[in-house]
Design an enzyme around this catalytic site. Structure first.
Site, mmCIF file in Angstrom:
data_model
loop_
_atom_site.group_PDB
_atom_site.id
_atom_site.type_symbol
_atom_site.label_atom_id
_atom_site.label_comp_id
_atom_site.label_asym_id
_atom_site.label_seq_id
_atom_site.Cartn_x
_atom_site.Cartn_y
_atom_site.Cartn_z
ATOM 1 N N GLY A 149 130.409 37.662 20.785
ATOM 2 C CA GLY A 149 131.266 37.113 21.825
ATOM 3 C C GLY A 149 132.681 37.625 21.685
ATOM 4 N N CYS A 150 133.443 37.561 22.753
ATOM 5 C CA CYS A 150 134.807 38.102 22.748
ATOM 6 C C CYS A 150 135.749 37.263 21.887
ATOM 7 C CB CYS A 150 135.332 38.233 24.172
ATOM 8 S SG CYS A 150 135.193 36.743 25.188
ATOM 9 N N TYR A 151 135.780 35.947 22.126
ATOM 10 C CA TYR A 151 136.590 35.078 21.277
ATOM 11 C C TYR A 151 136.132 35.195 19.821
ATOM 12 C CZ TYR A 151 139.010 32.171 24.835
ATOM 13 O OH TYR A 151 139.827 31.698 25.828
ATOM 14 N N ALA A 152 134.809 35.220 19.643
ATOM 15 C CA ALA A 152 134.267 35.265 18.289
ATOM 16 C C ALA A 152 134.748 36.502 17.537
ATOM 17 C CB ALA A 152 132.746 35.224 18.346
#
Length: 340
Positions: A149-152
């Protein structure tokens, strides 16, 4: 030079569009199939008139047959990936899934975070998590990759790059991150992500309930004892980019040199990690339309503060997918990514 055929299922979305652009400009890949149930039958150049060098293709339905020998990238919602990934793997194809469906190895955590039953959890032993900085050698031999994921990614990499210093961390780790609308749910037409609702506005959402939180915990501490992470995302009135501020406590003081050595070593060997001398130098505008993750840090007493930034559509999604495709098919890892 024979090109490797690639199909993108769900190419009509924001991430699909970004990957379409990258694949179209990659010398080793040939885009042979694109799908979208919403724009089925339309020519790819009609749907993406702002992109150049696009192939002569029309969008088809998700269920349309995929050309033989083509690797598949799933830029689809979670439930669609759950259905499609097993099908394509049974056909002997290499698959990269950009959804969150195959990221977590704890089924209870997955179903709590994503709010649906995972009926293919037995496949998790086949999956390689698509973060090259951590799993490069596994990715070279992978047939099934789950893209982070991007935030991750904005939190996992800075934490993981601390290496053995993670053993001394006193949890919970606090991740306070801000994203443009394309990384915060802007794939849908929900009014809360519409321009009129984000302009001159700023707010938090999914506080302590975001699906990337358990992903950060699992992979940020891979190889060591897992620590709790408290994650709060915020919605910025911009289109693309994520800036994360990560607060890490230690039971006793930690020296700047210890952290600097870890991050300098990573920046020296990793083509897409850049270290700045101060956290104030890390900005979203420096990473937009690139595959870089930028970071900087400062220590005060027992507290380490790391600031990271990335483009959620590139290093947070399509660019990282291409980085993984390069590794899976034997191309230089940076091919198609260093001159976006």
């Amino acid at each position: 030079m024979k090109q490797t055929k690639i199909a993108i299922i769900g190419a009509g979305g924001l991430t699909g569009k970004e990957l379409t652009k990258l694949i179209a400009h990659h010398p080793g890949f040939e885009l042979v199939h694109v799908t979208s149930n919403q724009v089925d039958g339309k020519h790819i150049r009609e749907v993406f008139p702002d992109l150049s060098h696009l192939p002569d293709l029309k969008f088809q339905k998700h269920d349309a047959p995929v050309p033989k020998e083509a690797g598949v990238v799933l830029a689809t919602p979670n439930e669609v990936s759950l259905e499609k990934a097993p099908q394509f793997l049974k056909e002997g194809r290499k698959v990269i899934d950009l959804s969150g469906t195959f990221r977590l190895h704890n089924q209870t955590k997955f179903e709590k975070a994503y709010q649906f039953s995972h009926t293919e959890f037995g496949m998790m032993d086949q999956v390689v998590f698509g973060l090259p900085e951590l799993f490069r050698e596994k990715l070279k031999n992978a047939n099934f990759v789950s893209n982070p994921g991007c935030y991750a990614t904005s939190a996992i990499l800075p934490i993981a790059l601390l290496g053995d210093l993670r053993k001394e961390i006193q949890g919970p780790v606090i991740v306070d991150a801000k994203s443009g609308v394309s990384g915060a749910g802007g794939r849908t037409e929900e009014i809360k992500f519409a321009y009129t609702n984000v302009y001159e506005n700023f707010r938090a959402y999914k506080i302590l309930t975001h699906q990337h939180e358990p992903e950060m915990e699992e992979y940020g501490f891979v190889g060591t004892e897992e620590k709790e992470i408290h994650f709060t995302p915020h919605l910025l009135p911009i289109y693309r980019g994520i800036l994360a501020t990560i607060y890490i406590s230690f039971p006793k003081g930690i020296h700047t040199k210890q952290v600097e050595e870890k991050f300098q070593a990573a920046a020296a060997k990793e083509p897409f990690v850049r270290l700045y001398q101060s956290p104030e130098e890390v900005e979203i505008r420096k990473v937009q339309n690139t595959n870089f993750l930028d970071l900087g840090f400062r220590i005060k007493g027992n507290t380490l503060v790391i600031v990271s930034a990335l483009d959620n559509l590139v290093k947070g999604a399509a660019g990282q997918a291409l980085q993984n495709l390069n590794l899976m098919y034997g191309y230089p890892e940076t091919e198609g990514l260093v001159t976006l």
